[in-house]
Motif scaffolding. Structure first.
Motif, PDB file in Angstrom:
ATOM      1  N   ALA A   1       0.682  -1.342   0.096  1.00  0.00           N
ATOM      2  CA  ALA A   1       0.049   0.067   0.035  1.00  0.00           C
ATOM      3  C   ALA A   1       0.921   1.330  -0.020  1.00  0.00           C
ATOM      4  O   ALA A   1       0.808   2.164  -0.773  1.00  0.00           O
ATOM      5  CB  ALA A   1      -0.943  -0.102   1.159  1.00  0.00           C
ATOM      6  N   SER A   2       2.106   1.323   1.063  1.00  0.00           N
ATOM      7  CA  SER A   2       2.899   2.380   0.867  1.00  0.00           C
ATOM      8  C   SER A   2       3.617   2.578  -0.505  1.00  0.00           C
ATOM      9  O   SER A   2       3.777   3.864  -0.945  1.00  0.00           O
ATOM     10  CB  SER A   2       3.975   2.193   1.780  1.00  0.00           C
ATOM     11  N   ALA A   3       3.974   1.516  -1.125  1.00  0.00           N
ATOM     12  CA  ALA A   3       4.491   1.605  -2.693  1.00  0.00           C
ATOM     13  C   ALA A   3       3.567   2.250  -3.700  1.00  0.00           C
ATOM     14  O   ALA A   3       3.712   3.048  -4.504  1.00  0.00           O
ATOM     15  CB  ALA A   3       5.077   0.117  -3.007  1.00  0.00           C
ATOM     16  N   PHE A   4       2.274   1.809  -3.574  1.00  0.00           N
ATOM     17  CA  PHE A   4       1.234   2.180  -4.189  1.00  0.00           C
ATOM     18  C   PHE A   4       1.001   3.871  -4.124  1.00  0.00           C
ATOM     19  O   PHE A   4       0.927   4.607  -4.902  1.00  0.00           O
ATOM     20  CB  PHE A   4      -0.231   1.481  -4.150  1.00  0.00           C
ATOM     21  N   LEU A   5       0.822   4.266  -2.879  1.00  0.00           N
ATOM     22  CA  LEU A   5       0.550   5.617  -2.730  1.00  0.00           C
ATOM     23  C   LEU A   5       1.682   6.549  -2.951  1.00  0.00           C
ATOM     24  O   LEU A   5       1.630   7.838  -3.481  1.00  0.00           O
ATOM     25  CB  LEU A   5       0.453   5.844  -0.961  1.00  0.00           C
ATOM     26  N   ALA A   6       3.103   5.919  -2.842  1.00  0.00           N
ATOM     27  CA  ALA A   6       4.248   6.611  -2.983  1.00  0.00           C
ATOM     28  C   ALA A   6       4.336   6.843  -4.782  1.00  0.00           C
ATOM     29  O   ALA A   6       4.594   7.763  -5.192  1.00  0.00           O
ATOM     30  CB  ALA A   6       5.488   5.990  -2.721  1.00  0.00           C
ATOM     31  N   ALA A   7       4.022   5.511  -5.553  1.00  0.00           N
ATOM     32  CA  ALA A   7       3.900   5.784  -6.927  1.00  0.00           C
ATOM     33  C   ALA A   7       2.727   6.693  -7.302  1.00  0.00           C
ATOM     34  O   ALA A   7       3.119   7.647  -8.404  1.00  0.00           O
ATOM     35  CB  ALA A   7       3.850   4.551  -7.507  1.00  0.00           C
ATOM     36  N   ALA A   8       1.668   6.697  -6.798  1.00  0.00           N
ATOM     37  CA  ALA A   8       0.569   7.603  -7.224  1.00  0.00           C
ATOM     38  C   ALA A   8       0.916   9.109  -6.908  1.00  0.00           C
ATOM     39  O   ALA A   8       0.746  10.175  -7.833  1.00  0.00           O
ATOM     40  CB  ALA A   8      -0.696   7.288  -6.568  1.00  0.00           C
ATOM     41  N   ALA A   9       1.500   9.386  -5.848  1.00  0.00           N
ATOM     42  CA  ALA A   9       2.044  10.774  -5.467  1.00  0.00           C
ATOM     43  C   ALA A   9       3.110  11.097  -6.487  1.00  0.00           C
ATOM     44  O   ALA A   9       3.084  12.416  -7.048  1.00  0.00           O
ATOM     45  CB  ALA A   9       2.538  10.664  -4.156  1.00  0.00           C
ATOM     46  N   LEU A  10       4.224  10.375  -6.794  1.00  0.00           N
ATOM     47  CA  LEU A  10       5.189  10.589  -7.822  1.00  0.00           C
ATOM     48  C   LEU A  10       4.122  11.073  -9.190  1.00  0.00           C
ATOM     49  O   LEU A  10       4.688  11.729  -9.962  1.00  0.00           O
ATOM     50  CB  LEU A  10       6.196   9.679  -7.940  1.00  0.00           C
ATOM     51  N   THR A  11       3.592  10.015  -9.559  1.00  0.00           N
ATOM     52  CA  THR A  11       2.715  10.378 -10.767  1.00  0.00           C
ATOM     53  C   THR A  11       2.265  11.617 -11.061  1.00  0.00           C
ATOM     54  O   THR A  11       2.154  12.278 -11.721  1.00  0.00           O
ATOM     55  CB  THR A  11       1.758   9.412 -11.187  1.00  0.00           C
ATOM     56  N   PHE A  12       1.535  12.044  -9.725  1.00  0.00           N
ATOM     57  CA  PHE A  12       0.685  13.389  -9.799  1.00  0.00           C
ATOM     58  C   PHE A  12       1.698  14.482  -9.807  1.00  0.00           C
ATOM     59  O   PHE A  12       1.526  15.635 -10.429  1.00  0.00           O
ATOM     60  CB  PHE A  12       0.100  13.427  -8.341  1.00  0.00           C
ATOM     61  N   ILE A  13       2.952  14.338  -9.119  1.00  0.00           N
ATOM     62  CA  ILE A  13       3.917  15.592  -9.085  1.00  0.00           C
ATOM     63  C   ILE A  13       4.407  15.659 -10.096  1.00  0.00           C
ATOM     64  O   ILE A  13       4.603  16.820 -10.903  1.00  0.00           O
ATOM     65  CB  ILE A  13       4.798  15.285  -8.000  1.00  0.00           C
TER      66      ILE A  13
END
Length: 122
Positions: A23-35
């Motif tokens: 879940a942490s890896a998914f949230l980090a990937a989603a945040a990086l994609t957004f940024i």
């Protein structure tokens, strides 16, 4: 909140408890994609709009070359300046060093752009 939304939130809560690393890896990937998506949007918007602005005395040769996709060395040759003057020197400073009005320097730059595109910059 609708029943379907509660179910999705419960599912996410269960995922966070059972697989915290995933879940942490998914949230980090989603945040990086957004940024990075936001950064790309800002970059494209800036350069698209910026090309429509007239050449001004605060602009440097590198800036004009990048905006108008003209070789900076061609601009240097037209202005009769050395390559080391490319490093962030404004048109106003170049005009002052050459003891010419800024309008003359801008006209020289516009003629190089006009030769490249067939139309003067706006």
């Amino acid at each position: 909140m609708a029943h379907g939304q509660r179910t999705i939130l419960r599912g996410l809560a269960v995922l966070l408890r059972r697989r915290p690393l995933l879940a942490s890896a998914f949230l980090a990937a989603a945040a990086l994609t957004f940024i990075f998506g936001l950064k790309a949007l800002v970059h494209f918007t800036y350069w698209t709009d910026h090309r429509q602005r007239p050449i001004a005395s605060w602009m440097s040769i590198n800036h004009i070359a990048r905006v108008w996709k003209v070789d900076a060395h061609e601009l240097n040759d037209a202005l009769q300046i050395s390559d080391n003057a490319l490093n962030g020197v404004s048109i106003a400073r170049i005009a002052k060093e050459q003891d010419k009005p800024v309008s003359v320097i801008i006209m020289q730059i516009q003629s190089v752009i006009e030769e490249e595109y067939g139309e003067p910059p706006s």
